[in-house]
Design an enzyme around this catalytic site. Structure first.
Site, PDB file in Angstrom:
ATOM      1  N   GLY A  88      29.182  44.893 -44.364  1.00 49.92           N
ATOM      2  CA  GLY A  88      28.431  44.756 -45.606  1.00 49.92           C
ATOM      3  C   GLY A  88      29.295  44.118 -46.675  1.00 49.92           C
TER       4      GLY A  88
ATOM      5  CB  CYS B  25      33.288  44.525 -41.239  1.00 50.36           C
ATOM      6  SG  CYS B  25      33.875  43.515 -42.615  1.00 50.36           S
ATOM      7  CE1 TYR B  26      31.414  49.451 -47.995  1.00 47.38           C
ATOM      8  CE2 TYR B  26      29.891  50.448 -46.415  1.00 47.38           C
ATOM      9  CZ  TYR B  26      30.487  50.440 -47.666  1.00 47.38           C
ATOM     10  OH  TYR B  26      30.169  51.410 -48.587  1.00 47.38           O
TER      11      TYR B  26
ATOM     12  CG  HIS C 185      31.862  40.790 -38.323  1.00 45.39           C
ATOM     13  ND1 HIS C 185      30.829  41.594 -38.729  1.00 45.39           N
ATOM     14  CD2 HIS C 185      32.579  40.495 -39.439  1.00 45.39           C
ATOM     15  CE1 HIS C 185      30.899  41.782 -40.033  1.00 45.39           C
ATOM     16  NE2 HIS C 185      31.956  41.134 -40.487  1.00 45.39           N
TER      17      HIS C 185
ATOM     18  CD  GLU D 256      28.878  41.911 -35.648  1.00 44.69           C
ATOM     19  OE1 GLU D 256      28.712  41.926 -36.875  1.00 44.69           O
ATOM     20  OE2 GLU D 256      29.832  42.500 -35.080  1.00 44.69           O
TER      21      GLU D 256
ATOM     22  CG  ASP E 251       6.804  33.957 -30.995  1.00 47.50           C
ATOM     23  OD1 ASP E 251       7.566  33.903 -30.006  1.00 47.50           O
ATOM     24  OD2 ASP E 251       7.095  33.478 -32.100  1.00 47.50           O
TER      25      ASP E 251
ATOM     26  CE  LYS F   4      10.509  32.029 -30.368  1.00 48.98           C
ATOM     27  NZ  LYS F   4       9.069  31.789 -30.542  1.00 48.98           N
TER      28      LYS F   4
END
Length: 507
Positions: A54, A81-82, A163, A165, A222, A363
């Site tokens: 964040g 992180c945060y 991070h 991710e 979709d 997606k």
């Protein structure tokens, strides 16, 4: 909750990627606000809890905070992180502003080996504070190139200052895998066939036995998956699909797609409302107004359809998780990137309940689901096409003349991608008609015509994207064809902007 991992959002731009990476590991993940009620968290019985990054500093009195110790009593915790700074602060460590901020690519050195992660690893950092002193009872796992603590742990908590991710972090997925399976003991149950079974069961439980559903089809992947999923769950007699010709579809798309829907066994009605859409968009240049007008007009068209269909109780839409993220700020404080015509609920006078079975999916998960439902690959792997259609690919006001120009140019572009074997290498490709005229020379005569921008990006889930590096010969051939064959265009340019900083669509 499928015995998965909860991700608590503290405002990071990467939070949704944490949830996405966990699903790549076939583990169910759910994204909640940082201040979600503790008992609701406990009731979900998560295998693990991840605290996102964040933009705040833990020393800021307005920073988002919650009691990490309470969370750790429920399940193992990973701070990113945060999240690491919050953990360090609450457990008696010391967090201070960094003398040298660590943004972008960095290297960390591991003091112990984890799976296939190299002992010296490239990672992505984005923080201004650092942990100067780790809490008592925690073990230092890794340090940054500036010798700051980069990873710490105790018997219940892991924390990374970087991070894992994001794709820039080398072997980041392996670090998440280690936490998820070795620390949390989670199980890999989140697979396409499992998703289909869960969603079908949810739909049957959500929609009462005698209720009828109206499914809005846009021509994209979709809504096609939604219509097929609903039909499989409830039967064609209870699901009426409506495909609207807004006048903003690609060349010949209305008839071509309508044929596909019927081949899939959908109970579909085709409605030509192009004049209505174009009349309401007349003179409107602001992209947000265009999106809202298109969304409201869709609703009006559906109201008329309901009168013809009869007793309808639900409206189904193909809203995806990235649509929700871009339209609605997770914490209510960040800037909305752009609104989506199918996000934000229904007007009260429509008197229908909204059903969005794909709202929590990305997606690529939707495509996997579609394959499980038997939808042919050429349909599933069509490039994403926005609900507002070409209305947001004409910069400025929309009119029939510009639509004709854009449809012709776009058709040449897409045909060329397919004939050169490039279409399946690209996540999304399209043309944008700009409100700019430039001088040209065609047939030894001066022209003063429009500029067309070509866009093509690679991506996995639409959350981040990079521009596709075309061979120069391809761009030359497409440019020549468009300027020679489409009257009204005398210049073609190619967009080389990634996401971020840009979005994939221009509007």
């Amino acid at each position: 909750m499928q015995s998965g991992i909860l991700v608590l959002d503290f405002g990071s731009q990467y939070t949704q990627l944490i949830a996405r990476r966990l699903r790549e590991l076939n583990v169910y993940s759910e994204l909640l606000l940082f201040d979600e009620d503790l008992e609701k968290i406990r009731a979900k019985k998560p295998k693990g809890i991840i605290l996102s990054g964040g933009p705040s500093s833990v020393s800021d009195p307005n920073a988002p905070k919650r009691d990490v110790k309470e969370l750790a009593e429920i399940a193992p915790v990973l701070g990113v992180c945060y999240g690491m700074q919050l953990i360090s602060d609450q457990y008696g460590g010391k967090v201070v502003p960094a003398d040298r901020r660590e943004y972008g690519l960095n290297k960390v050195k591991w003091l112990q080996s984890i799976r296939d992660v190299p002992l010296e690893q490239d990672v992505w950092m984005s923080h201004g504070d650092v942990v100067e002193k780790i809490p008592e009872g925690f073990e230092l796992m890794a340090t940054s190139s500036f010798d700051h603590p980069a990873a710490i742990k105790n018997d219940r908590i892991w924390a990374f200052q970087f991070h894992p991710e994001v794709s820039h972090t080398e072997k980041g997925i392996d670090l998440l895998r280690a936490f998820t399976f070795e620390v949390c003991k989670a199980e890999a149950h989140w697979k396409a066939d499992h998703i289909a079974d869960i969603l079908i069961e949810d739909l049957r439980n959500q929609v009462p036995e005698n209720d009828h559903v109206l499914c809005a089809l846009s021509g994209g992947v979709d809504s096609t998956v939604v219509g097929t999923l609903l039909t499989k769950a409830l039967g064609a007699k209870r699901v009426s699909c409506v495909f609207v010709d807004t006048g903003l579809l690609r060349k010949n798309e209305f008839n071509d797609v309508l044929k596909v829907y019927r081949e899939l066994g959908l109970n579909v009605i085709g409605i030509d409302a192009s004049d209505t859409f174009l009349e309401r968009l007349k003179g409107v240049e602001d992209p947000e107004r265009k999106r809202k007008i298109i969304g409201h007009t869709f609703i009006d068209v559906f109201k008329d359809a309901i009168k013809d269909i009869g007793d309808v109780h639900w409206l189904a839409q193909g809203t995806l998780y990235p649509d929700v993220i871009e339209s609605v700020s997770p914490r209510g404080t960040s800037v909305t990137i752009k609104s989506h015509h199918n996000v934000g609920g229904l007007p009260e006078d429509l008197d229908l309940k909204l059903i969005e079975p794909l709202r929590e999916l990305f997606k690529d998960e939707v495509r996997e689901l579609g394959a499980q439902l038997g939808i042919p690959r050429p349909v599933l792997w069509r490039h994403p096409f926005p609900g507002p259609g070409l209305g947001i690919r004409i910069m400025g006001a929309v009119n029939k003349e510009d639509l004709h120009i854009l449809k012709e140019a776009d058709s040449i572009y897409v045909q060329a991608l397919k004939s050169h074997g490039l279409y399946d290498q690209i996540w999304q490709a399209f043309a944008v008609l700009l409100p700019v005229k430039t001088v040209g020379v065609q047939g030894d005569a001066r022209t003063y015509d429009r500029v067309l921008a070509l866009r093509a990006v690679t991506s996995k889930d639409g959350m981040t994207a990079d521009w596709f590096d075309f061979p120069a010969e391809f761009l030359r051939d497409v440019s020549n064809r468009i300027t020679n064959e489409v009257r009204g265009i005398n210049r073609v340019v190619y967009d080389v902007t990634s996401k971020p900083p840009g979005t994939i669509e221009w509007e």
